[in-house]
Write a protein that holds these residues in place. Sequence first.
Motif, PDB file in Angstrom:
ATOM      1  N   SER A   1     -33.208   3.799 -29.372  1.00 42.04           N
ATOM      2  CA  SER A   1     -33.241   4.867 -30.357  1.00 42.04           C
ATOM      3  C   SER A   1     -33.682   4.331 -31.715  1.00 42.04           C
ATOM      4  O   SER A   1     -33.890   5.094 -32.647  1.00 42.04           O
ATOM      5  N   SER A   2     -33.808   2.997 -31.807  1.00 38.53           N
ATOM      6  CA  SER A   2     -34.145   2.327 -33.073  1.00 38.53           C
ATOM      7  C   SER A   2     -33.178   2.701 -34.181  1.00 38.53           C
ATOM      8  O   SER A   2     -33.559   2.775 -35.347  1.00 38.53           O
ATOM      9  N   GLU A   3     -31.905   2.918 -33.834  1.00 38.56           N
ATOM     10  CA  GLU A   3     -30.929   3.307 -34.847  1.00 38.56           C
ATOM     11  C   GLU A   3     -29.887   2.243 -35.109  1.00 38.56           C
ATOM     12  O   GLU A   3     -28.908   2.482 -35.820  1.00 38.56           O
TER      13      GLU A   3
ATOM     14  N   GLU B   1     -41.258  -0.124 -41.028  1.00 37.65           N
ATOM     15  CA  GLU B   1     -41.290   1.274 -40.576  1.00 37.65           C
ATOM     16  C   GLU B   1     -41.882   2.174 -41.654  1.00 37.65           C
ATOM     17  O   GLU B   1     -42.702   3.045 -41.387  1.00 37.65           O
ATOM     18  N   GLU B   2     -41.460   1.926 -42.917  1.00 39.24           N
ATOM     19  CA  GLU B   2     -41.950   2.724 -44.037  1.00 39.24           C
ATOM     20  C   GLU B   2     -43.455   2.529 -44.199  1.00 39.24           C
ATOM     21  O   GLU B   2     -44.196   3.487 -44.409  1.00 39.24           O
ATOM     22  N   ASN B   3     -43.910   1.278 -44.082  1.00 34.69           N
ATOM     23  CA  ASN B   3     -45.337   0.995 -44.237  1.00 34.69           C
ATOM     24  C   ASN B   3     -46.161   1.640 -43.146  1.00 34.69           C
ATOM     25  O   ASN B   3     -47.271   2.108 -43.383  1.00 34.69           O
TER      26      ASN B   3
ATOM     27  N   THR C   1     -32.682  -3.589 -39.691  1.00 36.75           N
ATOM     28  CA  THR C   1     -32.679  -4.685 -40.674  1.00 36.75           C
ATOM     29  C   THR C   1     -33.596  -4.295 -41.836  1.00 36.75           C
ATOM     30  O   THR C   1     -34.498  -3.470 -41.665  1.00 36.75           O
ATOM     31  N   PRO C   2     -33.373  -4.897 -43.041  1.00 38.19           N
ATOM     32  CA  PRO C   2     -34.229  -4.569 -44.183  1.00 38.19           C
ATOM     33  C   PRO C   2     -35.719  -4.750 -43.883  1.00 38.19           C
ATOM     34  O   PRO C   2     -36.531  -3.897 -44.235  1.00 38.19           O
ATOM     35  N   THR C   3     -36.076  -5.836 -43.202  1.00 37.02           N
ATOM     36  CA  THR C   3     -37.488  -6.071 -42.881  1.00 37.02           C
ATOM     37  C   THR C   3     -38.018  -4.982 -41.959  1.00 37.02           C
ATOM     38  O   THR C   3     -39.122  -4.466 -42.153  1.00 37.02           O
TER      39      THR C   3
ATOM     40  N   ASP D   1     -33.359  -2.409 -29.158  1.00 35.40           N
ATOM     41  CA  ASP D   1     -33.346  -1.987 -30.562  1.00 35.40           C
ATOM     42  C   ASP D   1     -34.732  -2.230 -31.194  1.00 35.40           C
ATOM     43  O   ASP D   1     -34.872  -3.015 -32.121  1.00 35.40           O
ATOM     44  N   PRO D   2     -35.742  -1.555 -30.672  1.00 35.81           N
ATOM     45  CA  PRO D   2     -37.108  -1.873 -31.071  1.00 35.81           C
ATOM     46  C   PRO D   2     -37.423  -1.525 -32.528  1.00 35.81           C
ATOM     47  O   PRO D   2     -37.090  -0.431 -32.993  1.00 35.81           O
ATOM     48  N   VAL D   3     -38.049  -2.444 -33.221  1.00 33.98           N
ATOM     49  CA  VAL D   3     -38.403  -2.256 -34.630  1.00 33.98           C
ATOM     50  C   VAL D   3     -39.438  -1.147 -34.743  1.00 33.98           C
ATOM     51  O   VAL D   3     -40.443  -1.147 -34.021  1.00 33.98           O
ATOM     52  N   ALA D   4     -39.195  -0.209 -35.627  1.00 36.56           N
ATOM     53  CA  ALA D   4     -40.092   0.914 -35.893  1.00 36.56           C
ATOM     54  C   ALA D   4     -40.387   1.741 -34.651  1.00 36.56           C
ATOM     55  O   ALA D   4     -41.398   2.431 -34.580  1.00 36.56           O
TER      56      ALA D   4
END
Lengths: 290, 222
Positions: A269-271, A284-286, A277-279, A210-213
């Motif tokens: 799939s990072s889904e 991801e947004e940044n 998580t919120p962090t 579940d990789p972040v971003a």
Amino acid sequence: MKDIKNFSELEKICGEKKICEFVQDLEADKLCINVQEVRNLIKNHLGVMKESLSRSLNFSSISVSGMSGKDSTKIIKRYNENKSPLNMLFGKVLAYAAAIAEENQRMGRIVACPTAGSCGILPAVIIAYAEELDISEEKQLDSLLIAGIIGKITAQKMPLSGAMAGCQAECGVGSAMAAAAVVELSGGNTAQIINAAALALKNSLGLVCDPVAGLVEVPCIKRNGFYAINALSASEMALSGVKSVIPIDEIIDAMKEIGQLMHSSLKESSEGGLARTPTALEIEENIQKF
Amino acid sequence: MKYISIFDIIGPSMIGPSSSHTAGAVRLGLLASKIYGKKPSKVKFTLYNSFAKTGKGHGTDKGLIGGILGFTVEDPDIRNAYSFAEKNNIIIEFLSKDDSSRHPNAVDIEFSGDEKLIVSGNSIGGGEIEITSIDDYKTSLRGDYATLILVHKDQPGMISKITGIIQQAGINIAALNCERKERGEEALMSIFLDSSLPPDLLNEIEKLSGIYAVKSFDALKR
């Protein structure tokens, strides 16, 4: 030469013959090269593994996302300053695994073993043991052959990819390969080698991807450190005579089943999981803002 | 079943960060471009599922472009694949799709230029790949053998004429598959060889009646 189907066959054949001798004979036969050429190919890979570590230790950098890149440096500093009650061997295994995984994230050159996401685990244990216990290059090559056969038999049963079966199939298998390699470096016998692989793998079942971003950074880099230490735990148990109650062939079948039952949101799939998580979502947004 | 070697497990030596999403992408690009066999003016990539969702962070886009440009999996220039494509005047486009009927790491590679061609494939793990279709034909190419691909008229005797020429060179055929569109129409033959076919025999095959197109390439480096 007949190909090897599973671990129970391997145990039967390698009661008398050493596993690494069997492996180099099999590979030489199937690839139509000689045993020395097999060893040379493995030696080339060992060379690239050592280079990736050395480059990472000498030229570390924070990643574009800011999430990783200098954690191995922090670990090494602690051990160089003698601040840990644990010995340098432990510190090197932990730090080296993370360092190589950091190099991978930087789009540096690494050796997939079995995959790029898990590329720190096997080299870390071999290099750290070799340095701390003054182990010859020939023995290091033997241990890589052992690691190879563990991965090969596993790959015959299921795909070694996070997208198909979660991280158990990448870091779990990498850890099993490393555990077997360490037992070989420690002079263990066939049964101990296979038990170490079984124990390491069993402790990885259910591990998700579940990789972040969508990057190969969090939790991947530090996880290479964790699963390198997992390999040490497994090898220590095996060398003490501790046996896996479930045979490794059955553990692999279980891993395959778990991979199929695993929801796709937890398979690269990072889904789901950490990636949602919120962090993680903020990171991801940044990143997308770049 | 094809032999799985320890060198499929330990290796490849590659540019990270992902064997399936970076190295696999490079090899898909490489094999697809060998199948196309020309320099394209534009390449459109459609990424599916996991490939689409985590591809950007895994360098999948750079890997695919690098493969089209002929880079190997361990070429550091992969990191600058976009600028190399620009220097080579190749227009690049990426699309993303979700399709559960496709593999988690599937891609369609659409070439435009002198000819149009769509090659589809999957990155199956550890850097291993499979080309699953060429235009409308289903196939299964993994880049692990010297390969001959032929589009030919579906008529009796084609297989024996072609394999007869190969046999003359003393080359062993590891596997062969055939797929036709409709009886008597076009068919695609994929022949996997233990060694490459010499150019003069390739010419002989190209000159056979009923042969529309021939592509020949070596195995991808392991």
